[in-house]
Design a protein around this motif. Sequence first.
Motif, PDB file in Angstrom:
ATOM      1  N   LEU A   1     -15.319  -1.266 -12.450  1.00 45.09           N
ATOM      2  CA  LEU A   1     -15.149  -2.118 -11.269  1.00 45.09           C
ATOM      3  C   LEU A   1     -16.367  -2.986 -10.948  1.00 45.09           C
ATOM      4  O   LEU A   1     -16.220  -4.208 -10.814  1.00 45.09           O
ATOM      5  CB  LEU A   1     -14.756  -1.257 -10.061  1.00 45.09           C
ATOM      6  N   PRO A   2     -17.570  -2.436 -10.816  1.00 43.91           N
ATOM      7  CA  PRO A   2     -18.706  -3.317 -10.493  1.00 43.91           C
ATOM      8  C   PRO A   2     -19.063  -4.279 -11.622  1.00 43.91           C
ATOM      9  O   PRO A   2     -19.464  -5.417 -11.371  1.00 43.91           O
ATOM     10  CB  PRO A   2     -19.851  -2.324 -10.222  1.00 43.91           C
TER      11      PRO A   2
ATOM     12  N   LEU B   1     -11.761  -6.147  -6.512  1.00 44.34           N
ATOM     13  CA  LEU B   1     -12.605  -5.214  -7.263  1.00 44.34           C
ATOM     14  C   LEU B   1     -13.619  -4.530  -6.352  1.00 44.34           C
ATOM     15  O   LEU B   1     -13.862  -3.321  -6.456  1.00 44.34           O
ATOM     16  CB  LEU B   1     -13.320  -5.947  -8.401  1.00 44.34           C
ATOM     17  N   GLN B   2     -14.202  -5.298  -5.463  1.00 41.24           N
ATOM     18  CA  GLN B   2     -15.185  -4.736  -4.541  1.00 41.24           C
ATOM     19  C   GLN B   2     -14.546  -3.763  -3.558  1.00 41.24           C
ATOM     20  O   GLN B   2     -15.120  -2.717  -3.233  1.00 41.24           O
ATOM     21  CB  GLN B   2     -15.911  -5.864  -3.812  1.00 41.24           C
ATOM     22  N   ALA B   3     -13.354  -4.085  -3.090  1.00 42.36           N
ATOM     23  CA  ALA B   3     -12.655  -3.187  -2.172  1.00 42.36           C
ATOM     24  C   ALA B   3     -12.313  -1.867  -2.873  1.00 42.36           C
ATOM     25  O   ALA B   3     -12.416  -0.794  -2.272  1.00 42.36           O
ATOM     26  CB  ALA B   3     -11.385  -3.858  -1.654  1.00 42.36           C
ATOM     27  N   ALA B   4     -11.918  -1.967  -4.141  1.00 46.02           N
ATOM     28  CA  ALA B   4     -11.549  -0.760  -4.877  1.00 46.02           C
ATOM     29  C   ALA B   4     -12.747   0.149  -5.110  1.00 46.02           C
ATOM     30  O   ALA B   4     -12.605   1.376  -5.191  1.00 46.02           O
ATOM     31  CB  ALA B   4     -10.914  -1.141  -6.210  1.00 46.02           C
ATOM     32  N   GLN B   5     -13.942  -0.437  -5.223  1.00 49.41           N
ATOM     33  CA  GLN B   5     -15.141   0.375  -5.441  1.00 49.41           C
ATOM     34  C   GLN B   5     -15.398   1.339  -4.291  1.00 49.41           C
ATOM     35  O   GLN B   5     -15.969   2.416  -4.489  1.00 49.41           O
ATOM     36  CB  GLN B   5     -16.364  -0.531  -5.619  1.00 49.41           C
TER      37      GLN B   5
ATOM     38  N   GLN C   1      -2.447  -1.004  -9.567  1.00 41.31           N
ATOM     39  CA  GLN C   1      -2.461  -0.320  -8.279  1.00 41.31           C
ATOM     40  C   GLN C   1      -3.453  -0.925  -7.293  1.00 41.31           C
ATOM     41  O   GLN C   1      -3.296  -0.776  -6.076  1.00 41.31           O
ATOM     42  CB  GLN C   1      -2.788   1.167  -8.482  1.00 41.31           C
ATOM     43  N   ILE C   2      -4.469  -1.609  -7.782  1.00 46.40           N
ATOM     44  CA  ILE C   2      -5.413  -2.264  -6.863  1.00 46.40           C
ATOM     45  C   ILE C   2      -5.118  -3.759  -6.719  1.00 46.40           C
ATOM     46  O   ILE C   2      -5.919  -4.504  -6.151  1.00 46.40           O
ATOM     47  CB  ILE C   2      -6.886  -2.041  -7.293  1.00 46.40           C
ATOM     48  N   GLY C   3      -3.968  -4.184  -7.261  1.00 45.81           N
ATOM     49  CA  GLY C   3      -3.525  -5.562  -7.055  1.00 45.81           C
ATOM     50  C   GLY C   3      -3.997  -6.569  -8.067  1.00 45.81           C
ATOM     51  O   GLY C   3      -3.934  -7.779  -7.819  1.00 45.81           O
ATOM     52  N   ILE C   4      -4.456  -6.094  -9.215  1.00 45.66           N
ATOM     53  CA  ILE C   4      -4.953  -6.999 -10.261  1.00 45.66           C
ATOM     54  C   ILE C   4      -4.052  -6.894 -11.487  1.00 45.66           C
ATOM     55  O   ILE C   4      -3.865  -5.806 -12.050  1.00 45.66           O
ATOM     56  CB  ILE C   4      -6.407  -6.669 -10.642  1.00 45.66           C
TER      57      ILE C   4
END
Length: 322
Positions: A59-60, A12-16, A99-102
């Motif tokens: 996300l955050p 989540l942090q990487a996607a931000q 798409q962000i792996g979750i």
Amino acid sequence: MTEQSKQVCSLLQAAQKDWKPPTLPQKAADMPQGDMPGDAVHISEAHRTKADAIFPLLLPQLAEICARNPYGRAVITVCGGSGSGKTGAAALLGYYFKQIGIGSYVLSGDNYPRRYPALNDAERLRIFRQGGMHGLTSGALLNPDVWQQLHTWQIEQRDADPTLCADVPWLAVYQAEGRKALAGYLGTPSEQDFDELGQTLARFKNGIDAIWLKRMGRDDAALWYDKVDFSQVKVLIVEWTHGNSDFYCGVDLPVFLYSTPQETMTYRVSRARDGAADSPFVTMVLQIEQRLLESQAHKAKIILSREGKVLSWSEYCKLAVS
């Protein structure tokens, strides 16, 4: 923080930092589908606008929520009236998480009424008419002439039409008391099985990997359960008109898509799935549901306008009363 929580929070942090709306798949089957029997997701530009506005805001907030859950799991609800874009927006959010792996799962709250649609429509009408009749009898307004006229309007499905009240004072009493009775049913545990859905959300958040989910179609022969694998799911997305209700627990992050009763009516008519979609009675139902949604809107973490603009609470309040 557990290892599972750390992994989810890291994603989540990487996607931000660098998230951009991804290209959508060419095949509709490659999009996450809600689990309401018979429903198919059709993605429009309006859905895309809403999902693109919602996702970076999630996300955050999700990072904080998943950090507190030992399994790194969270529950989002996308709520609003019919035609507000819930189904399409929820499907897109599910795709974006993928798409962000979750892993995610889109659950339709429309599987959790106590009665299938035709029976529930009949129960709504029965409650309205019974409440109206009680109003007439308690006000000593009922007599053979009144009943004959009222019965004619009931047969014609016009007894909820407010335009008839100008010259018929007793009908105004009938409608007011019927409306009051109906408001005590719509979106309550008498109509919706909030307990079962709340238990499902609790199982998910408690790390259960295989959960039986209710399926309800449009007739009495379409009720069953599917065992769903949640071992790779970290975000459960509940799309439902009543997703922000006070009658159940377990939602971490409510998202409210605002729409007017007129927009909802237009959608129902175009859908042409339910009979008398533009009748005075259905209009009354939508108005009551709208007030219910608005009374719960203060709990939403994200509010979007019909056009997909993110609204502050003050902006929403101005829009809702205009």
